[in-house]
Design a protein around this motif. Structure first.
Motif, PDB file in Angstrom:
ATOM      1  N   ILE A 104       3.516  61.661  31.128  1.00 37.34           N
ATOM      2  CA  ILE A 104       2.105  61.519  31.491  1.00 37.34           C
ATOM      3  C   ILE A 104       1.455  62.889  31.607  1.00 37.34           C
ATOM      4  O   ILE A 104       1.965  63.774  32.296  1.00 37.34           O
ATOM      5  CB  ILE A 104       1.968  60.759  32.824  1.00 37.34           C
ATOM      6  CG1 ILE A 104       2.511  59.336  32.698  1.00 37.34           C
ATOM      7  CG2 ILE A 104       0.502  60.722  33.272  1.00 37.34           C
ATOM      8  CD1 ILE A 104       2.582  58.583  34.016  1.00 37.34           C
ATOM      9  N   ASP A 105       0.333  63.075  30.916  1.00 39.37           N
ATOM     10  CA  ASP A 105      -0.430  64.307  31.077  1.00 39.37           C
ATOM     11  C   ASP A 105      -1.819  64.059  31.672  1.00 39.37           C
ATOM     12  O   ASP A 105      -2.565  65.004  31.933  1.00 39.37           O
ATOM     13  CB  ASP A 105      -0.537  65.090  29.766  1.00 39.37           C
ATOM     14  CG  ASP A 105      -1.001  64.255  28.590  1.00 39.37           C
ATOM     15  OD1 ASP A 105      -1.329  63.072  28.799  1.00 39.37           O
ATOM     16  OD2 ASP A 105      -1.024  64.778  27.464  1.00 39.37           O
ATOM     17  N   PHE A 106      -2.173  62.788  31.893  1.00 39.92           N
ATOM     18  CA  PHE A 106      -3.400  62.456  32.606  1.00 39.92           C
ATOM     19  C   PHE A 106      -3.257  61.071  33.201  1.00 39.92           C
ATOM     20  O   PHE A 106      -2.831  60.132  32.528  1.00 39.92           O
ATOM     21  CB  PHE A 106      -4.616  62.479  31.669  1.00 39.92           C
ATOM     22  CG  PHE A 106      -5.836  61.824  32.245  1.00 39.92           C
ATOM     23  CD1 PHE A 106      -6.485  62.369  33.332  1.00 39.92           C
ATOM     24  CD2 PHE A 106      -6.344  60.639  31.710  1.00 39.92           C
ATOM     25  CE1 PHE A 106      -7.613  61.767  33.885  1.00 39.92           C
ATOM     26  CE2 PHE A 106      -7.469  60.025  32.244  1.00 39.92           C
ATOM     27  CZ  PHE A 106      -8.096  60.592  33.336  1.00 39.92           C
ATOM     28  N   GLN A 107      -3.600  60.941  34.489  1.00 38.71           N
ATOM     29  CA  GLN A 107      -3.623  59.627  35.129  1.00 38.71           C
ATOM     30  C   GLN A 107      -4.632  59.639  36.262  1.00 38.71           C
ATOM     31  O   GLN A 107      -4.726  60.599  37.022  1.00 38.71           O
ATOM     32  CB  GLN A 107      -2.249  59.223  35.673  1.00 38.71           C
ATOM     33  CG  GLN A 107      -2.264  57.832  36.326  1.00 38.71           C
ATOM     34  CD  GLN A 107      -0.901  57.205  36.437  1.00 38.71           C
ATOM     35  OE1 GLN A 107       0.073  57.672  35.833  1.00 38.71           O
ATOM     36  NE2 GLN A 107      -0.798  56.135  37.197  1.00 38.71           N
ATOM     37  N   ASP A 108      -5.404  58.565  36.347  1.00 42.51           N
ATOM     38  CA  ASP A 108      -6.347  58.377  37.439  1.00 42.51           C
ATOM     39  C   ASP A 108      -6.089  57.009  38.057  1.00 42.51           C
ATOM     40  O   ASP A 108      -6.195  55.985  37.374  1.00 42.51           O
ATOM     41  CB  ASP A 108      -7.789  58.472  36.935  1.00 42.51           C
ATOM     42  CG  ASP A 108      -8.785  58.656  38.075  1.00 42.51           C
ATOM     43  OD1 ASP A 108      -8.571  58.060  39.155  1.00 42.51           O
ATOM     44  OD2 ASP A 108      -9.773  59.386  37.890  1.00 42.51           O
ATOM     45  N   ASP A 109      -5.740  57.006  39.349  1.00 41.64           N
ATOM     46  CA  ASP A 109      -5.462  55.764  40.068  1.00 41.64           C
ATOM     47  C   ASP A 109      -6.663  55.268  40.852  1.00 41.64           C
ATOM     48  O   ASP A 109      -6.554  54.311  41.624  1.00 41.64           O
ATOM     49  CB  ASP A 109      -4.274  55.972  41.013  1.00 41.64           C
ATOM     50  CG  ASP A 109      -2.985  56.267  40.265  1.00 41.64           C
ATOM     51  OD1 ASP A 109      -2.717  55.580  39.264  1.00 41.64           O
ATOM     52  OD2 ASP A 109      -2.251  57.187  40.683  1.00 41.64           O
ATOM     53  N   VAL A 142     -18.140  41.932  36.579  1.00 46.15           N
ATOM     54  CA  VAL A 142     -17.332  43.049  37.054  1.00 46.15           C
ATOM     55  C   VAL A 142     -16.093  43.214  36.190  1.00 46.15           C
ATOM     56  O   VAL A 142     -15.374  42.235  35.924  1.00 46.15           O
ATOM     57  CB  VAL A 142     -16.888  42.843  38.527  1.00 46.15           C
ATOM     58  CG1 VAL A 142     -16.121  44.077  39.020  1.00 46.15           C
ATOM     59  CG2 VAL A 142     -18.071  42.549  39.425  1.00 46.15           C
ATOM     60  N   MET A 143     -15.844  44.440  35.740  1.00 46.86           N
ATOM     61  CA  MET A 143     -14.552  44.827  35.175  1.00 46.86           C
ATOM     62  C   MET A 143     -13.882  45.743  36.190  1.00 46.86           C
ATOM     63  O   MET A 143     -14.438  46.781  36.557  1.00 46.86           O
ATOM     64  CB  MET A 143     -14.708  45.544  33.835  1.00 46.86           C
ATOM     65  CG  MET A 143     -13.372  46.030  33.260  1.00 46.86           C
ATOM     66  SD  MET A 143     -13.458  46.568  31.514  1.00 46.86           S
ATOM     67  CE  MET A 143     -14.546  48.002  31.641  1.00 46.86           C
ATOM     68  N   GLU A 144     -12.706  45.346  36.641  1.00 43.72           N
ATOM     69  CA  GLU A 144     -11.986  46.094  37.666  1.00 43.72           C
ATOM     70  C   GLU A 144     -10.807  46.806  37.021  1.00 43.72           C
ATOM     71  O   GLU A 144      -9.995  46.193  36.339  1.00 43.72           O
ATOM     72  CB  GLU A 144     -11.506  45.142  38.764  1.00 43.72           C
ATOM     73  CG  GLU A 144     -10.968  45.831  39.988  1.00 43.72           C
ATOM     74  CD  GLU A 144     -10.749  44.875  41.149  1.00 43.72           C
ATOM     75  OE1 GLU A 144     -10.443  45.352  42.258  1.00 43.72           O
ATOM     76  OE2 GLU A 144     -10.900  43.641  40.950  1.00 43.72           O
ATOM     77  N   VAL A 145     -10.720  48.120  37.242  1.00 45.68           N
ATOM     78  CA  VAL A 145      -9.706  48.952  36.596  1.00 45.68           C
ATOM     79  C   VAL A 145      -8.812  49.580  37.665  1.00 45.68           C
ATOM     80  O   VAL A 145      -9.296  50.299  38.544  1.00 45.68           O
ATOM     81  CB  VAL A 145     -10.348  50.055  35.745  1.00 45.68           C
ATOM     82  CG1 VAL A 145      -9.280  50.793  34.945  1.00 45.68           C
ATOM     83  CG2 VAL A 145     -11.412  49.470  34.815  1.00 45.68           C
ATOM     84  N   ALA A 146      -7.505  49.295  37.598  1.00 50.84           N
ATOM     85  CA  ALA A 146      -6.567  49.824  38.582  1.00 50.84           C
ATOM     86  C   ALA A 146      -6.185  51.263  38.280  1.00 50.84           C
ATOM     87  O   ALA A 146      -6.043  52.083  39.191  1.00 50.84           O
ATOM     88  CB  ALA A 146      -5.309  48.952  38.630  1.00 50.84           C
ATOM     89  N   TRP A 147      -5.982  51.572  36.997  1.00 48.66           N
ATOM     90  CA  TRP A 147      -5.644  52.946  36.614  1.00 48.66           C
ATOM     91  C   TRP A 147      -5.812  53.138  35.115  1.00 48.66           C
ATOM     92  O   TRP A 147      -5.853  52.175  34.356  1.00 48.66           O
ATOM     93  CB  TRP A 147      -4.228  53.344  37.038  1.00 48.66           C
ATOM     94  CG  TRP A 147      -3.112  52.395  36.690  1.00 48.66           C
ATOM     95  CD1 TRP A 147      -2.503  51.507  37.526  1.00 48.66           C
ATOM     96  CD2 TRP A 147      -2.451  52.246  35.419  1.00 48.66           C
ATOM     97  NE1 TRP A 147      -1.525  50.805  36.856  1.00 48.66           N
ATOM     98  CE2 TRP A 147      -1.461  51.248  35.572  1.00 48.66           C
ATOM     99  CE3 TRP A 147      -2.595  52.847  34.176  1.00 48.66           C
ATOM    100  CZ2 TRP A 147      -0.633  50.849  34.516  1.00 48.66           C
ATOM    101  CZ3 TRP A 147      -1.775  52.450  33.120  1.00 48.66           C
ATOM    102  CH2 TRP A 147      -0.803  51.468  33.315  1.00 48.66           C
TER     103      TRP A 147
END
Length: 268
Positions: free
Chosen positions: A21-26, A256-261
């Motif tokens: 992983i080089d990018f992650q947003d939680d 609504v679109m809900e995004v976990a990560w």
């Protein structure tokens, strides 16, 4: 040798093909080092993208991102412009759109988002999770090399997840846009395919470059492949999440679109 490396060897996965992983947003918060709001008028969308939380179209709470389309109940001016400089007409609908443009842009690898919809199958509904070439000349133009028109190389498009509410309820489409070699001329459908999935439940939607192919997966299972198309997208690409309303069909409540990560990975 680490436990994870031993585990990969035990199941026959070549170490050279492992992902890092080089990018992650939680989405513990809205991190402006990762994302920016995007105000733009495309595809004759009937809403106005707003850049803040005045209407709640882009909200981070309880560890997830919520992108919404909201009916404000009254026509209001919209400051979104199309690529020809034409301003969006007044509208009662507002929506959320964010992008990693000029924040996190990568060449190839694998992009994945875990997301769900609060409702689906309603006319005019059009949520999406997709990629665009980093030299795209659409707003916001922030760097000198952002001068390539869609969908030429440098401004190519890959749609990982799109739900067309006008057509089916628990159904989405995925695939690349084939460039026809001229500005604003792309083949939307020959490289795309639709699949049934429970859209109101969380799933992981991804695309990865596998040699010369683009491989699309749901929950790590391959569902579709654009054979030989990976080489058509050699450029850096950024990610976009948005919820659009694309016709004048009446809208019930809010969408609504809900995004976990969201994450990007590369092969070690």
């Amino acid at each position: 040798m680490s436990f994870k490396t031993k585990e990969k060897e035990a199941v026959g996965v070549p170490i050279s093909e492992s992902w890092e992983i080089d990018f992650q947003d939680d989405f513990d918060t809205f991190n402006t080092e990762n994302w920016q709001d995007q105000r733009i008028w495309v595809n004759n969308e009937t809403h106005c993208y707003v850049p803040d939380n005045k209407y709640g179209t882009r909200e981070v709470s309880d560890g997830t991102l919520k992108l919404k389309v909201i009916n404000t109940g009254a026509q209001k001016p919209c400051d979104n412009f199309d690529k020809n400089g034409v301003q969006h007409p007044d509208t009662q609908y507002v929506a959320g759109r964010i992008t990693t443009k000029n924040k996190h842009e990568f060449i190839k690898g694998k992009w994945t988002a875990r997301l769900r919809l609060s409702s689906n199958g309603e006319p005019s509904m059009f949520p999406a999770w997709w990629l665009l070439g980093a030299e795209n000349n659409e707003s916001p133009v922030q760097e000198a090399n952002e001068n390539v028109c869609w969908p030429l190389t440098g401004s190519g498009e890959i749609d990982i997840f799109e739900h067309h509410g006008d057509h089916q309820k628990n159904h989405y489409t995925t695939g690349a846009i084939k460039s026809l070699g001229e500005c604003d001329k792309g083949d939307w459908w020959s490289l795309r395919k639709g699949f049934d999935v429970s859209l109101n439940e969380y799933h992981e939607y991804s695309v990865e470059w596998e040699n010369s192919d683009l491989v699309y997966r749901v929950d790590a299972k391959e569902v579709y492949r654009n054979v030989g198309q990976g080489d058509q997208y050699p450029e850096k690409m950024f990610a976009i999440l948005n919820f659009a309303k694309i016709t004048d069909a009446p809208m019930k409540g809010e969408w609504v679109m809900e995004v976990a990560w969201v994450k990007h990975e590369f092969r070690k």
